[in-house]
Design a protein around this motif. Structure first.
Motif, mmCIF file in Angstrom:
data_model
loop_
_atom_site.group_PDB
_atom_site.id
_atom_site.type_symbol
_atom_site.label_atom_id
_atom_site.label_comp_id
_atom_site.label_asym_id
_atom_site.label_seq_id
_atom_site.Cartn_x
_atom_site.Cartn_y
_atom_site.Cartn_z
ATOM 1 N N PHE A 114 -44.329 -3.309 -146.888
ATOM 2 C CA PHE A 114 -45.595 -4.029 -146.976
ATOM 3 C C PHE A 114 -46.608 -3.304 -146.079
ATOM 4 C CE2 PHE A 114 -48.365 -7.754 -146.974
ATOM 5 C CZ PHE A 114 -48.206 -8.168 -148.290
ATOM 6 N N PRO A 115 -47.810 -3.086 -146.561
ATOM 7 C CA PRO A 115 -48.778 -2.292 -145.785
ATOM 8 C C PRO A 115 -49.296 -3.042 -144.564
ATOM 9 C CG PRO A 115 -49.854 -3.191 -147.709
ATOM 10 C CD PRO A 115 -48.383 -3.543 -147.825
ATOM 11 N N LYS A 116 -49.669 -2.281 -143.566
ATOM 12 C CA LYS A 116 -50.369 -2.815 -142.390
ATOM 13 C C LYS A 116 -51.797 -2.316 -142.497
ATOM 14 C CE LYS A 116 -46.258 -3.053 -139.617
ATOM 15 N NZ LYS A 116 -45.441 -2.475 -138.601
ATOM 16 N N CYS A 117 -52.655 -3.201 -142.923
ATOM 17 C CA CYS A 117 -54.034 -2.797 -143.195
ATOM 18 C C CYS A 117 -54.928 -2.981 -141.974
ATOM 19 C CB CYS A 117 -54.587 -3.606 -144.344
ATOM 20 S SG CYS A 117 -53.533 -3.562 -145.803
ATOM 21 N N THR B 281 -59.335 -14.237 -152.853
ATOM 22 C CA THR B 281 -58.657 -14.868 -153.984
ATOM 23 C C THR B 281 -57.249 -14.332 -154.153
ATOM 24 O OG1 THR B 281 -60.799 -15.089 -155.087
ATOM 25 C CG2 THR B 281 -58.846 -15.362 -156.451
ATOM 26 N N LEU B 282 -57.074 -13.040 -153.991
ATOM 27 C CA LEU B 282 -55.753 -12.427 -154.160
ATOM 28 C C LEU B 282 -54.891 -12.563 -152.922
ATOM 29 C CD1 LEU B 282 -56.853 -9.125 -155.938
ATOM 30 C CD2 LEU B 282 -55.870 -11.169 -156.991
ATOM 31 N N LYS B 283 -55.528 -12.599 -151.763
ATOM 32 C CA LYS B 283 -54.786 -12.629 -150.493
ATOM 33 C C LYS B 283 -53.819 -13.802 -150.420
ATOM 34 C CE LYS B 283 -55.332 -12.527 -145.521
ATOM 35 N NZ LYS B 283 -56.256 -12.391 -144.402
ATOM 36 N N LYS B 284 -54.222 -14.957 -150.933
ATOM 37 C CA LYS B 284 -53.358 -16.136 -150.818
ATOM 38 C C LYS B 284 -52.070 -16.004 -151.635
ATOM 39 C CE LYS B 284 -56.255 -18.625 -154.098
ATOM 40 N NZ LYS B 284 -57.183 -19.732 -154.233
ATOM 41 N N PHE B 285 -52.044 -15.084 -152.599
ATOM 42 C CA PHE B 285 -50.823 -14.835 -153.364
ATOM 43 C C PHE B 285 -50.031 -13.659 -152.811
ATOM 44 C CE2 PHE B 285 -53.799 -16.728 -156.430
ATOM 45 C CZ PHE B 285 -53.079 -17.850 -156.773
ATOM 46 N N ILE B 286 -50.740 -12.652 -152.325
ATOM 47 C CA ILE B 286 -50.084 -11.419 -151.898
ATOM 48 C C ILE B 286 -49.600 -11.495 -150.458
ATOM 49 C CG2 ILE B 286 -50.472 -8.949 -151.515
ATOM 50 C CD1 ILE B 286 -52.337 -9.030 -153.933
ATOM 51 N N ASN B 287 -50.303 -12.219 -149.620
ATOM 52 C CA ASN B 287 -49.939 -12.293 -148.208
ATOM 53 C C ASN B 287 -49.040 -13.504 -147.959
ATOM 54 O OD1 ASN B 287 -49.938 -11.364 -145.597
ATOM 55 N ND2 ASN B 287 -51.753 -12.513 -145.012
ATOM 56 N N THR B 288 -47.910 -13.539 -148.662
ATOM 57 C CA THR B 288 -46.952 -14.631 -148.505
ATOM 58 C C THR B 288 -45.582 -14.053 -148.144
ATOM 59 O OG1 THR B 288 -46.265 -14.588 -150.830
ATOM 60 C CG2 THR B 288 -48.137 -16.011 -150.257
ATOM 61 N N ARG B 289 -44.735 -14.927 -147.661
ATOM 62 C CA ARG B 289 -43.390 -14.500 -147.293
ATOM 63 C C ARG B 289 -42.625 -13.996 -148.521
ATOM 64 N NH1 ARG B 289 -39.110 -18.530 -144.708
ATOM 65 N NH2 ARG B 289 -40.213 -19.796 -146.196
ATOM 66 N N ASN B 290 -42.770 -14.694 -149.649
ATOM 67 C CA ASN B 290 -42.073 -14.254 -150.863
ATOM 68 C C ASN B 290 -42.583 -12.897 -151.348
ATOM 69 O OD1 ASN B 290 -40.244 -16.294 -151.090
ATOM 70 N ND2 ASN B 290 -41.264 -17.359 -152.760
ATOM 71 N N ALA B 291 -43.887 -12.665 -151.265
ATOM 72 C CA ALA B 291 -44.438 -11.374 -151.692
ATOM 73 C C ALA B 291 -43.899 -10.254 -150.810
ATOM 74 C CB ALA B 291 -45.958 -11.406 -151.656
ATOM 75 N N ARG B 292 -43.811 -10.511 -149.521
ATOM 76 C CA ARG B 292 -43.247 -9.516 -148.603
ATOM 77 C C ARG B 292 -41.769 -9.256 -148.921
ATOM 78 N NH1 ARG B 292 -46.513 -8.489 -144.089
ATOM 79 N NH2 ARG B 292 -48.343 -9.831 -144.055
ATOM 80 N N LYS B 293 -41.057 -10.326 -149.259
ATOM 81 C CA LYS B 293 -39.643 -10.202 -149.604
ATOM 82 C C LYS B 293 -39.478 -9.379 -150.884
ATOM 83 C CE LYS B 293 -35.600 -13.029 -150.628
ATOM 84 N NZ LYS B 293 -35.126 -14.391 -150.881
ATOM 85 N N PRO C 105 -51.000 1.912 -153.237
ATOM 86 C CA PRO C 105 -52.261 2.330 -152.601
ATOM 87 C C PRO C 105 -53.365 1.268 -152.685
ATOM 88 C CG PRO C 105 -51.441 4.033 -154.091
ATOM 89 C CD PRO C 105 -50.596 2.823 -154.305
ATOM 90 N N CYS C 106 -53.181 0.271 -153.537
ATOM 91 C CA CYS C 106 -54.209 -0.752 -153.753
ATOM 92 C C CYS C 106 -53.954 -2.029 -152.953
ATOM 93 C CB CYS C 106 -54.271 -1.107 -155.231
ATOM 94 S SG CYS C 106 -54.488 0.299 -156.327
ATOM 95 N N LEU C 107 -52.778 -2.165 -152.347
ATOM 96 C CA LEU C 107 -52.404 -3.431 -151.728
ATOM 97 C C LEU C 107 -53.357 -3.867 -150.626
ATOM 98 C CD1 LEU C 107 -48.504 -3.186 -151.716
ATOM 99 C CD2 LEU C 107 -49.977 -4.471 -153.263
ATOM 100 N N CYS C 108 -53.850 -2.944 -149.821
ATOM 101 C CA CYS C 108 -54.792 -3.330 -148.769
ATOM 102 C C CYS C 108 -56.095 -3.856 -149.374
ATOM 103 C CB CYS C 108 -55.073 -2.160 -147.825
ATOM 104 S SG CYS C 108 -53.689 -1.828 -146.711
ATOM 105 N N GLN C 109 -56.521 -3.249 -150.453
ATOM 106 C CA GLN C 109 -57.717 -3.725 -151.144
ATOM 107 C C GLN C 109 -57.487 -5.152 -151.658
ATOM 108 O OE1 GLN C 109 -58.982 -1.165 -154.366
ATOM 109 N NE2 GLN C 109 -59.936 -2.852 -155.437
#
Length: 92
Positions: A89-92, A68-80, A58-62
């Motif tokens: 993976f959420p569609k925010c 700062t967090l987006k560059k780690f979370i919005n990656t191909r490996n994070a999605r994998k 529930p926190c992933l869109c936040q």
């Protein structure tokens, strides 16, 4: 008899409301620390990582809105990792 029925219903409502509040997720990006190695490398996610991703879903869109967090979370490996853990993976 009717008054005790109403009191019982009121008690049930209060208990259910309390249960909902206690099940709320506290958004804390540090809870995702068990996923760092899986996100930054090609290693598979651990069970702990997967449980934390599901818990923090529930926190992933936040997190994605935080530059700062987006560059780690919005990656191909994070999605994998999220997909491997069975958490879309959420569609925010």
């Amino acid at each position: 008899m009717k008054a005790s029925y109403i009191a019982l219903c009121a008690l049930l409502v209060l208990l259910l409301a309390e249960a909902q509040v206690s099940m709320a997720v506290t958004c804390s990006p540090t809870q995702m620390s068990s996923c760092v190695s899986a996100i930054t490398s090609s290693s598979p996610p651990s069970q702990l990582c997967c449980s934390k991703i599901k818990e923090q879903k529930p926190c992933l869109c936040q997190y994605l809105r935080n530059p700062t967090l987006k560059k780690f979370i919005n990656t191909r490996n994070a999605r994998k990792v999220a997909t491997t853990c069975g958490t879309p993976f959420p569609k925010c």
